[in-house]
Design a protein around this motif. Sequence first.
Motif, PDB file in Angstrom:
ATOM      1  N   CYS A  91     -26.773  67.747 -28.388  1.00 36.12           N
ATOM      2  CA  CYS A  91     -25.576  67.329 -27.315  1.00 36.12           C
ATOM      3  C   CYS A  91     -25.692  68.333 -25.954  1.00 36.12           C
ATOM      4  O   CYS A  91     -25.647  69.047 -26.034  1.00 36.12           O
ATOM      5  CB  CYS A  91     -24.045  68.157 -27.711  1.00 36.12           C
ATOM      6  SG  CYS A  91     -23.074  68.211 -26.505  1.00 36.12           S
ATOM      7  N   PRO A  92     -25.650  67.314 -25.048  1.00 35.91           N
ATOM      8  CA  PRO A  92     -26.027  67.932 -23.285  1.00 35.91           C
ATOM      9  C   PRO A  92     -24.597  68.849 -22.923  1.00 35.91           C
ATOM     10  O   PRO A  92     -24.412  69.717 -22.396  1.00 35.91           O
ATOM     11  CB  PRO A  92     -26.233  66.916 -22.211  1.00 35.91           C
ATOM     12  CG  PRO A  92     -25.411  65.263 -22.791  1.00 35.91           C
ATOM     13  CD  PRO A  92     -25.146  65.952 -24.748  1.00 35.91           C
ATOM     14  N   ALA A  93     -23.129  68.593 -22.932  1.00 34.94           N
ATOM     15  CA  ALA A  93     -22.339  68.461 -22.522  1.00 34.94           C
ATOM     16  C   ALA A  93     -20.827  68.087 -23.530  1.00 34.94           C
ATOM     17  O   ALA A  93     -21.246  66.612 -23.303  1.00 34.94           O
ATOM     18  CB  ALA A  93     -22.038  68.556 -20.604  1.00 34.94           C
ATOM     19  N   ILE A  94     -20.140  69.033 -23.310  1.00 33.56           N
ATOM     20  CA  ILE A  94     -18.840  68.222 -23.814  1.00 33.56           C
ATOM     21  C   ILE A  94     -17.701  68.314 -22.434  1.00 33.56           C
ATOM     22  O   ILE A  94     -17.736  69.258 -21.510  1.00 33.56           O
ATOM     23  CB  ILE A  94     -18.182  69.379 -24.695  1.00 33.56           C
ATOM     24  CG1 ILE A  94     -18.296  69.384 -25.896  1.00 33.56           C
ATOM     25  CG2 ILE A  94     -16.132  69.054 -25.034  1.00 33.56           C
ATOM     26  CD1 ILE A  94     -17.997  70.051 -27.549  1.00 33.56           C
ATOM     27  N   PRO A  95     -16.919  67.220 -22.065  1.00 36.87           N
ATOM     28  CA  PRO A  95     -16.548  66.676 -20.678  1.00 36.87           C
ATOM     29  C   PRO A  95     -15.396  67.950 -21.089  1.00 36.87           C
ATOM     30  O   PRO A  95     -14.719  68.095 -21.755  1.00 36.87           O
ATOM     31  CB  PRO A  95     -15.825  65.492 -21.240  1.00 36.87           C
ATOM     32  CG  PRO A  95     -16.160  64.610 -22.063  1.00 36.87           C
ATOM     33  CD  PRO A  95     -16.839  65.208 -22.944  1.00 36.87           C
ATOM     34  N   ALA A  96     -15.137  68.182 -19.445  1.00 35.52           N
ATOM     35  CA  ALA A  96     -13.927  69.490 -19.434  1.00 35.52           C
ATOM     36  C   ALA A  96     -12.949  69.190 -19.403  1.00 35.52           C
ATOM     37  O   ALA A  96     -12.221  69.761 -20.453  1.00 35.52           O
ATOM     38  CB  ALA A  96     -14.285  69.715 -18.059  1.00 35.52           C
ATOM     39  N   ARG A  97     -12.541  67.775 -19.486  1.00 39.69           N
ATOM     40  CA  ARG A  97     -10.790  67.268 -19.522  1.00 39.69           C
ATOM     41  C   ARG A  97     -10.393  67.687 -21.549  1.00 39.69           C
ATOM     42  O   ARG A  97      -9.995  68.540 -21.865  1.00 39.69           O
ATOM     43  CB  ARG A  97      -9.959  66.161 -19.032  1.00 39.69           C
ATOM     44  CG  ARG A  97     -11.725  65.282 -19.764  1.00 39.69           C
ATOM     45  CD  ARG A  97     -11.137  63.894 -19.380  1.00 39.69           C
ATOM     46  NE  ARG A  97     -12.049  62.655 -20.026  1.00 39.69           N
ATOM     47  CZ  ARG A  97     -11.915  62.119 -21.266  1.00 39.69           C
ATOM     48  NH1 ARG A  97     -10.753  62.989 -21.530  1.00 39.69           N
ATOM     49  NH2 ARG A  97     -12.240  60.800 -21.733  1.00 39.69           N
ATOM     50  N   ARG A  98     -11.421  67.574 -21.689  1.00 40.20           N
ATOM     51  CA  ARG A  98     -11.717  67.789 -23.527  1.00 40.20           C
ATOM     52  C   ARG A  98     -11.151  68.990 -23.912  1.00 40.20           C
ATOM     53  O   ARG A  98     -10.328  69.638 -24.213  1.00 40.20           O
ATOM     54  CB  ARG A  98     -12.334  66.981 -24.479  1.00 40.20           C
ATOM     55  CG  ARG A  98     -13.410  65.793 -23.867  1.00 40.20           C
ATOM     56  CD  ARG A  98     -12.501  64.393 -25.076  1.00 40.20           C
ATOM     57  NE  ARG A  98     -12.920  63.012 -24.473  1.00 40.20           N
ATOM     58  CZ  ARG A  98     -11.822  62.520 -25.202  1.00 40.20           C
ATOM     59  NH1 ARG A  98     -11.661  62.371 -26.278  1.00 40.20           N
ATOM     60  NH2 ARG A  98     -13.140  61.362 -25.793  1.00 40.20           N
ATOM     61  N   VAL A  99     -12.067  69.525 -23.557  1.00 37.58           N
ATOM     62  CA  VAL A  99     -11.961  71.281 -24.143  1.00 37.58           C
ATOM     63  C   VAL A  99     -11.017  71.621 -23.383  1.00 37.58           C
ATOM     64  O   VAL A  99     -10.411  72.770 -23.673  1.00 37.58           O
ATOM     65  CB  VAL A  99     -13.830  71.963 -23.292  1.00 37.58           C
ATOM     66  CG1 VAL A  99     -13.031  73.555 -23.837  1.00 37.58           C
ATOM     67  CG2 VAL A  99     -14.719  71.270 -23.733  1.00 37.58           C
ATOM     68  N   GLY A 100     -10.608  71.167 -21.991  1.00 38.95           N
ATOM     69  CA  GLY A 100      -9.847  72.367 -21.355  1.00 38.95           C
ATOM     70  C   GLY A 100      -8.242  71.582 -21.973  1.00 38.95           C
ATOM     71  O   GLY A 100      -7.614  73.149 -22.199  1.00 38.95           O
ATOM     72  N   SER A 101      -8.320  70.834 -22.655  1.00 40.83           N
ATOM     73  CA  SER A 101      -6.998  70.460 -23.486  1.00 40.83           C
ATOM     74  C   SER A 101      -6.729  71.023 -24.764  1.00 40.83           C
ATOM     75  O   SER A 101      -5.647  71.062 -25.367  1.00 40.83           O
ATOM     76  CB  SER A 101      -6.703  68.914 -23.729  1.00 40.83           C
ATOM     77  OG  SER A 101      -8.120  68.599 -23.749  1.00 40.83           O
ATOM     78  N   TRP A 102      -8.155  71.183 -24.900  1.00 44.32           N
ATOM     79  CA  TRP A 102      -7.916  71.933 -26.142  1.00 44.32           C
ATOM     80  C   TRP A 102      -7.556  73.727 -26.343  1.00 44.32           C
ATOM     81  O   TRP A 102      -6.589  73.972 -27.308  1.00 44.32           O
ATOM     82  CB  TRP A 102      -9.408  71.772 -27.460  1.00 44.32           C
ATOM     83  CG  TRP A 102     -10.261  70.423 -27.341  1.00 44.32           C
ATOM     84  CD1 TRP A 102      -9.087  69.117 -27.486  1.00 44.32           C
ATOM     85  CD2 TRP A 102     -10.976  70.075 -28.068  1.00 44.32           C
ATOM     86  NE1 TRP A 102     -10.060  68.263 -27.493  1.00 44.32           N
ATOM     87  CE2 TRP A 102     -11.742  69.330 -28.399  1.00 44.32           C
ATOM     88  CE3 TRP A 102     -12.715  70.534 -27.828  1.00 44.32           C
ATOM     89  CZ2 TRP A 102     -12.407  67.867 -29.042  1.00 44.32           C
ATOM     90  CZ3 TRP A 102     -14.110  70.246 -27.911  1.00 44.32           C
ATOM     91  CH2 TRP A 102     -13.529  68.977 -28.395  1.00 44.32           C
TER      92      TRP A 102
END
Length: 280
Positions: A91-102
């Motif tokens: 996995c290269p990256a998890i989108p910032a908006r996803r992690v931020g919302s979690w």
Amino acid sequence: MDCISGLPDELLHDILLRLDSARAAARTSVLSRRWRYVWAHLPELVSDGNGTDSDSAAPPASFLDSVDGALRAYSAPAIEALDISVPGPRCPAIPARRVGSWLRFASRRRGSARSVSTCPGYTCWKLVGRRRWRLGFRPAGVFMALTDLEIRGATMEGRVLEALVCSQCPRLIDLNLVVTLAAKSDVSLRYDSLEALCFNVENTRRVEIVAPRMEELSVPYSDAVEARISAPKLAELAWDGSDCDPRLHQFADAIRHLRVLEVSKISAFLMQQLDEKLTS
């Protein structure tokens, strides 16, 4: 009505928690009207990526969408533990908006001591990759309610790590890091609230940890050339990485109260320093 459906919600929650999967728990909503919202009040949510393509280069959109959907449907005012295990070995990256919302979800749903939980009274955040994955994000906001944080299997920049755990999660009590820095970097962690730390961070140059309340420190691996630990209340130290040499790894004011010391290799110089500290 069957015997199980007639049980109180607390017992049904206990049953669904044993599934260890928010997706599996949510599927019980189709059983009957009685079961429709039972899962949405669980004290813990676990999303482990089961049923996704574990060989894909990134987390499938279906997995990320299912996590977001579960959080949107969650109805209880408080949650005690949120455990998200990311599928995909490359996995290269998890989108910032996803992690931020979690993170915002976990922070806003602060736990209650009255709830059934493995860590009563605290809000927990656990983000785990099946193998090695890239965590690159700069979410806005401060997550004041988070007290337990675990990041495992991630690759991230040193400054992103420092910003997340020190600036954006200022009330952590228990911190577990099993990560690799994207480039050789210095790491400085300063915490007034931290009581327990597992520091397994690869690709470090110099490490500084200042934690006046910390009582437990575990370093399963460290390739840091130099380390300085300031923890006057330190009672348990486990150092299983490189040679623990006080000429390079300094434990300022952190020796006197030690009750437990575990090291894989120990030098005569360290033994001399311990003897001088404990007998002075």
